[in-house]
Design a protein around this motif. Structure first.
Motif, PDB file in Angstrom:
ATOM      1  N   VAL A 229       0.837  -1.205   0.000  1.00 33.99           N
ATOM      2  CA  VAL A 229       0.000   0.000   0.000  1.00 33.99           C
ATOM      3  C   VAL A 229       0.868   1.250   0.000  1.00 33.99           C
ATOM      4  CG1 VAL A 229      -1.764   1.271   1.274  1.00 33.99           C
ATOM      5  CG2 VAL A 229      -1.874  -1.228   1.155  1.00 33.99           C
ATOM      6  N   ILE A 230       1.925   1.246   0.820  1.00 32.00           N
ATOM      7  CA  ILE A 230       2.842   2.390   0.871  1.00 32.00           C
ATOM      8  C   ILE A 230       3.498   2.611  -0.489  1.00 32.00           C
ATOM      9  CG2 ILE A 230       4.988   3.236   1.884  1.00 32.00           C
ATOM     10  CD1 ILE A 230       4.192   1.795   4.459  1.00 32.00           C
ATOM     11  N   SER A 231       3.924   1.528  -1.131  1.00 37.15           N
ATOM     12  CA  SER A 231       4.604   1.651  -2.422  1.00 37.15           C
ATOM     13  C   SER A 231       3.678   2.212  -3.488  1.00 37.15           C
ATOM     14  CB  SER A 231       5.136   0.280  -2.859  1.00 37.15           C
ATOM     15  OG  SER A 231       6.140  -0.165  -1.977  1.00 37.15           O
ATOM     16  N   VAL A 232       2.411   1.798  -3.465  1.00 38.16           N
ATOM     17  CA  VAL A 232       1.446   2.357  -4.419  1.00 38.16           C
ATOM     18  C   VAL A 232       1.287   3.855  -4.185  1.00 38.16           C
ATOM     19  CG1 VAL A 232      -0.990   2.378  -5.084  1.00 38.16           C
ATOM     20  CG2 VAL A 232       0.208   0.205  -4.801  1.00 38.16           C
ATOM     21  N   GLY A 233       1.227   4.259  -2.907  1.00 39.27           N
ATOM     22  CA  GLY A 233       1.108   5.680  -2.600  1.00 39.27           C
ATOM     23  C   GLY A 233       2.333   6.468  -3.014  1.00 39.27           C
ATOM     24  N   VAL A 234       3.542   5.887  -2.796  1.00 36.98           N
ATOM     25  CA  VAL A 234       4.779   6.561  -3.206  1.00 36.98           C
ATOM     26  C   VAL A 234       4.838   6.675  -4.721  1.00 36.98           C
ATOM     27  CG1 VAL A 234       7.290   6.362  -3.258  1.00 36.98           C
ATOM     28  CG2 VAL A 234       6.051   5.888  -1.151  1.00 36.98           C
ATOM     29  N   ALA A 308       5.540  -5.176  -4.438  1.00 35.94           N
ATOM     30  CA  ALA A 308       5.454  -3.775  -4.002  1.00 35.94           C
ATOM     31  C   ALA A 308       6.385  -2.901  -4.832  1.00 35.94           C
ATOM     32  CB  ALA A 308       5.797  -3.672  -2.525  1.00 35.94           C
ATOM     33  N   LEU A 309       7.597  -3.393  -5.113  1.00 34.55           N
ATOM     34  CA  LEU A 309       8.520  -2.650  -5.980  1.00 34.55           C
ATOM     35  C   LEU A 309       7.946  -2.494  -7.376  1.00 34.55           C
ATOM     36  CD1 LEU A 309      11.858  -4.366  -4.882  1.00 34.55           C
ATOM     37  CD2 LEU A 309      11.277  -1.960  -4.533  1.00 34.55           C
ATOM     38  N   GLY A 310       7.370  -3.580  -7.905  1.00 36.02           N
ATOM     39  CA  GLY A 310       6.776  -3.497  -9.237  1.00 36.02           C
ATOM     40  C   GLY A 310       5.593  -2.557  -9.281  1.00 36.02           C
ATOM     41  N   ALA A 311       4.744  -2.601  -8.251  1.00 36.78           N
ATOM     42  CA  ALA A 311       3.583  -1.712  -8.216  1.00 36.78           C
ATOM     43  C   ALA A 311       4.018  -0.253  -8.161  1.00 36.78           C
ATOM     44  CB  ALA A 311       2.711  -2.061  -7.005  1.00 36.78           C
ATOM     45  N   GLU A 312       5.036   0.040  -7.359  1.00 45.86           N
ATOM     46  CA  GLU A 312       5.526   1.415  -7.284  1.00 45.86           C
ATOM     47  C   GLU A 312       6.040   1.896  -8.642  1.00 45.86           C
ATOM     48  OE1 GLU A 312       9.068   3.958  -5.063  1.00 45.86           O
ATOM     49  OE2 GLU A 312       8.288   2.129  -4.139  1.00 45.86           O
ATOM     50  N   VAL A 318       2.373   5.514 -14.602  1.00 42.51           N
ATOM     51  CA  VAL A 318       1.016   5.982 -14.889  1.00 42.51           C
ATOM     52  C   VAL A 318       0.835   7.418 -14.431  1.00 42.51           C
ATOM     53  CG1 VAL A 318      -1.432   5.626 -14.391  1.00 42.51           C
ATOM     54  CG2 VAL A 318       0.052   3.660 -14.790  1.00 42.51           C
ATOM     55  N   ALA A 319       1.387   7.748 -13.258  1.00 45.59           N
ATOM     56  CA  ALA A 319       1.192   9.078 -12.692  1.00 45.59           C
ATOM     57  C   ALA A 319       2.107  10.126 -13.309  1.00 45.59           C
ATOM     58  CB  ALA A 319       1.415   9.030 -11.183  1.00 45.59           C
ATOM     59  N   ASP A 320       3.150   9.713 -14.028  1.00 50.17           N
ATOM     60  CA  ASP A 320       4.099  10.659 -14.615  1.00 50.17           C
ATOM     61  C   ASP A 320       3.431  11.428 -15.749  1.00 50.17           C
ATOM     62  OD1 ASP A 320       6.229  12.084 -15.509  1.00 50.17           O
ATOM     63  OD2 ASP A 320       7.411  10.345 -16.182  1.00 50.17           O
ATOM     64  N   PRO A 321       3.273  12.760 -15.609  1.00 49.72           N
ATOM     65  CA  PRO A 321       2.608  13.522 -16.679  1.00 49.72           C
ATOM     66  C   PRO A 321       3.408  13.548 -17.968  1.00 49.72           C
ATOM     67  CG  PRO A 321       3.488  15.000 -14.996  1.00 49.72           C
ATOM     68  CD  PRO A 321       3.659  13.610 -14.479  1.00 49.72           C
ATOM     69  N   GLY A 322       4.707  13.261 -17.900  1.00 50.76           N
ATOM     70  CA  GLY A 322       5.521  13.268 -19.109  1.00 50.76           C
ATOM     71  C   GLY A 322       5.459  11.981 -19.901  1.00 50.76           C
ATOM     72  N   THR A 323       4.774  10.967 -19.377  1.00 58.99           N
ATOM     73  CA  THR A 323       4.665   9.681 -20.065  1.00 58.99           C
ATOM     74  C   THR A 323       3.251   9.520 -20.602  1.00 58.99           C
ATOM     75  OG1 THR A 323       6.303   8.696 -18.572  1.00 58.99           O
ATOM     76  CG2 THR A 323       4.905   7.191 -19.831  1.00 58.99           C
ATOM     77  N   PRO A 324       3.070   9.435 -21.919  1.00 63.04           N
ATOM     78  CA  PRO A 324       1.724   9.222 -22.472  1.00 63.04           C
ATOM     79  C   PRO A 324       1.097   7.948 -21.932  1.00 63.04           C
ATOM     80  CG  PRO A 324       3.270   9.834 -24.207  1.00 63.04           C
ATOM     81  CD  PRO A 324       4.081   9.589 -22.973  1.00 63.04           C
ATOM     82  N   VAL A 325      -0.197   7.997 -21.648  1.00 61.73           N
ATOM     83  CA  VAL A 325      -0.888   6.870 -21.039  1.00 61.73           C
ATOM     84  C   VAL A 325      -0.848   5.647 -21.944  1.00 61.73           C
ATOM     85  CG1 VAL A 325      -3.111   6.068 -20.150  1.00 61.73           C
ATOM     86  CG2 VAL A 325      -2.376   8.419 -19.726  1.00 61.73           C
ATOM     87  N   VAL A 334       6.743  -4.583 -14.554  1.00 60.88           N
ATOM     88  CA  VAL A 334       5.799  -5.675 -14.819  1.00 60.88           C
ATOM     89  C   VAL A 334       6.377  -7.010 -14.350  1.00 60.88           C
ATOM     90  CG1 VAL A 334       4.611  -6.958 -16.634  1.00 60.88           C
ATOM     91  CG2 VAL A 334       4.687  -4.465 -16.722  1.00 60.88           C
ATOM     92  N   LEU A 335       7.662  -7.241 -14.615  1.00 59.83           N
ATOM     93  CA  LEU A 335       8.290  -8.484 -14.187  1.00 59.83           C
ATOM     94  C   LEU A 335       8.260  -8.625 -12.674  1.00 59.83           C
ATOM     95  CD1 LEU A 335       9.921 -11.030 -14.865  1.00 59.83           C
ATOM     96  CD2 LEU A 335      11.995  -9.626 -14.782  1.00 59.83           C
ATOM     97  N   LEU A 336       8.575  -7.552 -11.951  1.00 57.47           N
ATOM     98  CA  LEU A 336       8.547  -7.601 -10.499  1.00 57.47           C
ATOM     99  C   LEU A 336       7.128  -7.789  -9.978  1.00 57.47           C
ATOM    100  CD1 LEU A 336      11.061  -4.722  -9.665  1.00 57.47           C
ATOM    101  CD2 LEU A 336      11.402  -7.165  -9.256  1.00 57.47           C
ATOM    102  N   LEU A 337       6.177  -7.111 -10.611  1.00 56.30           N
ATOM    103  CA  LEU A 337       4.788  -7.187 -10.159  1.00 56.30           C
ATOM    104  C   LEU A 337       4.231  -8.597 -10.340  1.00 56.30           C
ATOM    105  CD1 LEU A 337       2.370  -5.562  -9.060  1.00 56.30           C
ATOM    106  CD2 LEU A 337       1.742  -5.087 -11.430  1.00 56.30           C
ATOM    107  N   PHE A 338       4.304  -9.117 -11.551  1.00 56.85           N
ATOM    108  CA  PHE A 338       3.768 -10.447 -11.834  1.00 56.85           C
ATOM    109  C   PHE A 338       4.588 -11.522 -11.107  1.00 56.85           C
ATOM    110  CE2 PHE A 338       1.442  -8.070 -14.761  1.00 56.85           C
ATOM    111  CZ  PHE A 338       0.524  -8.845 -15.454  1.00 56.85           C
ATOM    112  N   GLY A 339       5.924 -11.387 -11.129  1.00 55.54           N
ATOM    113  CA  GLY A 339       6.767 -12.370 -10.465  1.00 55.54           C
ATOM    114  C   GLY A 339       6.568 -12.382  -8.958  1.00 55.54           C
ATOM    115  N   GLY A 340       6.399 -11.202  -8.362  1.00 56.64           N
ATOM    116  CA  GLY A 340       6.178 -11.126  -6.918  1.00 56.64           C
ATOM    117  C   GLY A 340       4.873 -11.776  -6.501  1.00 56.64           C
ATOM    118  N   VAL A 341       3.801 -11.527  -7.269  1.00 58.22           N
ATOM    119  CA  VAL A 341       2.511 -12.153  -6.965  1.00 58.22           C
ATOM    120  C   VAL A 341       2.605 -13.669  -7.125  1.00 58.22           C
ATOM    121  CG1 VAL A 341       0.091 -12.336  -7.677  1.00 58.22           C
ATOM    122  CG2 VAL A 341       1.185 -10.094  -7.538  1.00 58.22           C
TER     123      VAL A 341
END
Length: 443
Positions: A229-234, A308-312, A318-325, A334-341
């Protein structure tokens, strides 16, 4: 004499009873572990690489062994009673220093730095506090003291290895050889700790309160899930810039998949495993407590830190305004997120097998689906990849809620009946605290 008077004023150490539960002081002690998990994640997130991840896992393994030893001591004595909290605060201070120094534990191996030495000395203090406390409470049981002496070389050798990892590598001119020696010494510490736990077996040890043991580990796993949860917020960085709808959507998805992973363990598996540990007695109970909780919880927490690292990373994109959605995701997120789960679910299946001797085919399918969709997620935009992972996690708990409906209902009814009976008994006992009314006969 002064030490004896000091202990008399604060009160003696109190042994654990079979029905004991987690003390509030133990929850207070866990605040330092909250900080430790946070430090490990933050230090790794600053520069994600294979070596950084390997170092994070080594640090986590050593930290987790301190936690296991802490829980073993708590199976013998109430940590919030008598003079014991004073010793535990000393342990907390040492653990806090240990956590503060973790980012420097694997800095340039050829530099003489204070961080690695603080890690080693803090480890000595933590283990020394636990050993001294257990030695004291075991004074009436010579067999337990002999058992401590039998396995105390693990503490001495692991301490010597950590001190060597802090002092010897800076004496080597070649940075590569110095780093290899340092990492090898840390690996030796981990192998020694967990190998000794297996060699020690279950003989001579006891788990007096299965309720206390299971509740202790369940609480620390919730703390680890809080790191996600903290990592998502950060990653969303909503405090540093105006919120955008994609950032809000990513934050909500992060909460949803974390809640789904909480549900996957705590809805059925954790309550059923708790009953299984209560039902076991003697050496089988100790073996199950060691294998399922002390050992299997470690890869679950490692999986949590990885996703948590992957989610962050993903939420930050996603939140970076300089990166098109619509741009494909980049980096290891993605590797950390899927691999961690996947790591979390695999460890949870091992936990389920060790305690219940069953494996859920739904979880096997979820892990296979994660592996199959990983290449797809690496080509999708960050928000789409996070949506796909959330759909898999939520879908898993939804399917299990339908497939296991009957067994889940029977388990929940049993747990609720136990809870209601316990609460009624507590309420009846606490009724003694009320002042009797004039119409009531005195008792």
């Amino acid at each position: 004499m002064g030490g004896i008077r000091w202990r008399e004023r604060l009160g003696p150490a109190v042994s654990i009873a079979p029905g004991a539960r987690v003390d509030r002081f133990e929850v207070f002690f866990d605040l330092v572990f909250v900080f430790s998990f946070f430090i490990i994640t933050r230090a790794t997130a600053a520069n994600i690489s294979g070596w950084q991840l390997a170092h994070a896992m080594l640090v986590l393994a050593v930290l987790w062994w301190c936690w296991v030893v802490h829980c073993v001591v708590a199976t013998r004595v109430r940590l919030g009673e008598g003079f014991v909290p004073v010793l535990m605060v000393i342990g907390m201070a040492a653990l806090f220093c240990f956590a503060l120094s973790l980012p420097q534990a694997f800095s340039d191996a050829t530099d003489v730095a204070a961080g690695p030495m603080v890690v080693a000395l803090s480890y000595v203090v933590i283990r020394g506090v636990h050993l001294a406390l257990y030695w004291h409470v075991a004074q009436e049981r010579p067999g337990e003291r002999r058992l401590l002496l039998k396995y105390s070389p693990e503490m001495a050798v692991s301490t010597l290895l950590l001190i060597s990892a802090a002092l010897i590598p800076p004496q080597i001119d070649d940075p590569g050889r110095a780093a290899m020696l340092r990492d090898g010494l840390w690996v030796s510490v981990v192998l020694l700790q967990y190998g000794m736990g297996l060699v020690a077996g279950a003989w001579g040890w006891t788990v007096t309160s299965a309720e206390h043991w299971t509740e202790r580990y369940d609480l620390i796993l919730i703390i680890a899930l809080g790191e996600s949860v903290i990592s998502v917020g950060v990653g969303s960085n909503l405090l540093g810039q105006p919120p955008t709808w994609p950032a809000v959507a990513a934050a909500v998805l992060g909460i949803f998949f974390t809640a789904a992973l909480w549900w996957a363990h705590y809805d059925v598996i954790a309550p059923a495993a708790r009953i299984a540990l209560h039902a076991a007695e003697g050496r089988p109970r100790v073996s199950m407590a060691r294998d399922a909780y002390a050992y299997m919880y470690l890869p679950m927490i490692a999986g949590i830190i990885l996703f948590a690292l992957g989610a962050e990373e993903i939420v930050h994109q996603v939140a970076d305004p300089g990166t098109p959605v619509g741009d494909p995701t980049h980096g290891p997120g993605v590797l950390l997120l899927f691999g961690g789960v996947a790591c979390y679910l695999c460890a949870n299946m091992l936990f389920q097998w060790r305690t219940l001797r069953t494996v859920s085919w739904t979880r096997v399918g979820a892990v296979l689906l994660l592996a199959a969709t990983l290449p797809v997620g690496q080509r999708l935009p960050a928000l789409a990849a996070l949506t796909m992972l959330t759909a898999i996690c939520v879908g898993l708990v939804a399917v299990e809620a339908v497939v296991m409906a009957d067994s889940r209902r029977a388990l929940r009814e049993m747990v609720f009946e136990e809870k209601s009976t316990h609460e009624a008994h507590e309420a009846a006992w606490r009724a003694r605290w009320r002042e009797p009314t004039p119409d009531e006969p005195s008792t």
